[in-house]
Write a protein that holds these residues in place. Structure first.
Motif, PDB file in Angstrom:
ATOM      1  N   SER A  10      46.747  36.871  42.446  1.00 24.73           N
ATOM      2  CA  SER A  10      45.602  37.427  43.183  1.00 24.73           C
ATOM      3  C   SER A  10      45.322  38.863  42.751  1.00 24.73           C
ATOM      4  CB  SER A  10      45.848  37.364  44.686  1.00 24.73           C
ATOM      5  OG  SER A  10      47.011  38.098  45.015  1.00 24.73           O
ATOM      6  N   LEU A  13      43.745  38.727  39.231  1.00 24.90           N
ATOM      7  CA  LEU A  13      42.336  38.330  39.306  1.00 24.90           C
ATOM      8  C   LEU A  13      41.463  39.479  39.796  1.00 24.90           C
ATOM      9  CD1 LEU A  13      42.458  34.711  40.737  1.00 24.90           C
ATOM     10  CD2 LEU A  13      41.638  35.410  38.493  1.00 24.90           C
ATOM     11  N   SER A  14      41.934  40.178  40.811  1.00 23.83           N
ATOM     12  CA  SER A  14      41.116  41.263  41.344  1.00 23.83           C
ATOM     13  C   SER A  14      40.998  42.420  40.369  1.00 23.83           C
ATOM     14  CB  SER A  14      41.667  41.743  42.682  1.00 23.83           C
ATOM     15  OG  SER A  14      42.934  42.336  42.509  1.00 23.83           O
ATOM     16  N   LEU A  19      35.443  39.177  35.918  1.00 21.13           N
ATOM     17  CA  LEU A  19      35.385  37.993  36.775  1.00 21.13           C
ATOM     18  C   LEU A  19      34.519  38.217  38.003  1.00 21.13           C
ATOM     19  CD1 LEU A  19      38.962  36.540  36.620  1.00 21.13           C
ATOM     20  CD2 LEU A  19      36.900  35.712  35.510  1.00 21.13           C
ATOM     21  N   GLY A  20      34.284  39.465  38.364  1.00 15.58           N
ATOM     22  CA  GLY A  20      33.421  39.753  39.494  1.00 15.58           C
ATOM     23  C   GLY A  20      32.028  39.200  39.298  1.00 15.58           C
ATOM     24  N   GLY A  22      31.580  36.681  37.070  1.00 10.73           N
ATOM     25  CA  GLY A  22      31.769  35.373  36.465  1.00 10.73           C
ATOM     26  C   GLY A  22      31.329  34.234  37.366  1.00 10.73           C
ATOM     27  N   SER A  23      31.081  33.110  36.749  1.00  6.31           N
ATOM     28  CA  SER A  23      30.715  31.899  37.489  1.00  6.31           C
ATOM     29  C   SER A  23      31.965  31.300  38.137  1.00  6.31           C
ATOM     30  CB  SER A  23      30.096  30.876  36.532  1.00  6.31           C
ATOM     31  OG  SER A  23      31.095  30.370  35.651  1.00  6.31           O
ATOM     32  N   GLU A  24      31.765  30.344  39.010  1.00  3.51           N
ATOM     33  CA  GLU A  24      32.886  29.662  39.657  1.00  3.51           C
ATOM     34  C   GLU A  24      33.761  28.974  38.608  1.00  3.51           C
ATOM     35  OE1 GLU A  24      33.735  29.884  42.918  1.00  3.51           O
ATOM     36  OE2 GLU A  24      32.111  31.331  42.969  1.00  3.51           O
ATOM     37  N   GLU A  26      34.129  29.853  35.424  1.00  2.91           N
ATOM     38  CA  GLU A  26      34.868  30.881  34.685  1.00  2.91           C
ATOM     39  C   GLU A  26      36.058  31.381  35.502  1.00  2.91           C
ATOM     40  OE1 GLU A  26      31.431  32.920  31.926  1.00  2.91           O
ATOM     41  OE2 GLU A  26      31.417  33.357  34.081  1.00  2.91           O
ATOM     42  N   LYS A  27      35.865  31.544  36.787  1.00  4.83           N
ATOM     43  CA  LYS A  27      36.956  31.987  37.656  1.00  4.83           C
ATOM     44  C   LYS A  27      38.066  30.939  37.712  1.00  4.83           C
ATOM     45  CE  LYS A  27      33.948  34.874  40.465  1.00  4.83           C
ATOM     46  NZ  LYS A  27      33.286  35.029  41.762  1.00  4.83           N
ATOM     47  N   ALA A  30      39.929  31.096  34.422  1.00  4.77           N
ATOM     48  CA  ALA A  30      40.728  32.325  34.392  1.00  4.77           C
ATOM     49  C   ALA A  30      41.962  32.182  35.271  1.00  4.77           C
ATOM     50  CB  ALA A  30      39.880  33.515  34.837  1.00  4.77           C
ATOM     51  N   THR A  31      41.815  31.570  36.422  1.00  9.25           N
ATOM     52  CA  THR A  31      42.949  31.343  37.306  1.00  9.25           C
ATOM     53  C   THR A  31      43.987  30.450  36.635  1.00  9.25           C
ATOM     54  OG1 THR A  31      41.590  31.625  39.277  1.00  9.25           O
ATOM     55  CG2 THR A  31      43.670  30.442  39.564  1.00  9.25           C
TER      56      THR A  31
END
Length: 116
Positions: A10, A13-14, A19-20, A22-24, A26-27, A30-31
């Motif tokens: 978490s 990611l933050s 990613l802020g 980014g699309s769902e 892409e997130k 990335a996760t």
């Protein structure tokens, strides 16, 4: 096992500003990369034993109820046969996709209408 010195996902990611915006999708990718990297060694690979553990702890809703399916047994057998073998991220993604496509959850999700 996760690296003891790893930064929580978490927090990772933050800290990724891109990613802020980014699309769902892409997130989500990335996760997946961050989860893999948190467990991979310095060479960027995970042992097949670690991959199996990761599937059981982080992908259990997709693997649940698959134990009797021949393809699932084949994938698990490959992970069991060579516990000293290593798996690169690319192979891990192929494994995740294979597990997803054969899962009951995948079919349930596909049949659900998007309510947005």
């Amino acid at each position: 096992m996760p690296k003891s010195n790893s930064i929580p996902i978490s927090k990772q990611l933050s800290s990724i500003k891109a990613l802020g915006k980014g699309s769902e999708l892409e997130k989500a990718i990335a996760t997946t990369i961050l989860v893999y990297n948190s467990r991979a060694g310095n060479d960027g690979k995970m042992s097949k034993t670690e991959v199996k553990d990761l599937l059981h702890t982080q992908f259990q809703n997709f693997t649940q109820g698959q134990e009797a399916k021949p393809k699932y047994k084949e994938l698990m057998k490959d992970l069991d046969e060579d516990s000293t073998g290593q798996m690169a991220f690319e192979d891990f993604m192929i494994l995740l996709l294979s597990m997803t496509l054969m899962s009951d959850l995948f079919n349930e999700i596909r049949q659900t209408k998007n309510t947005k």
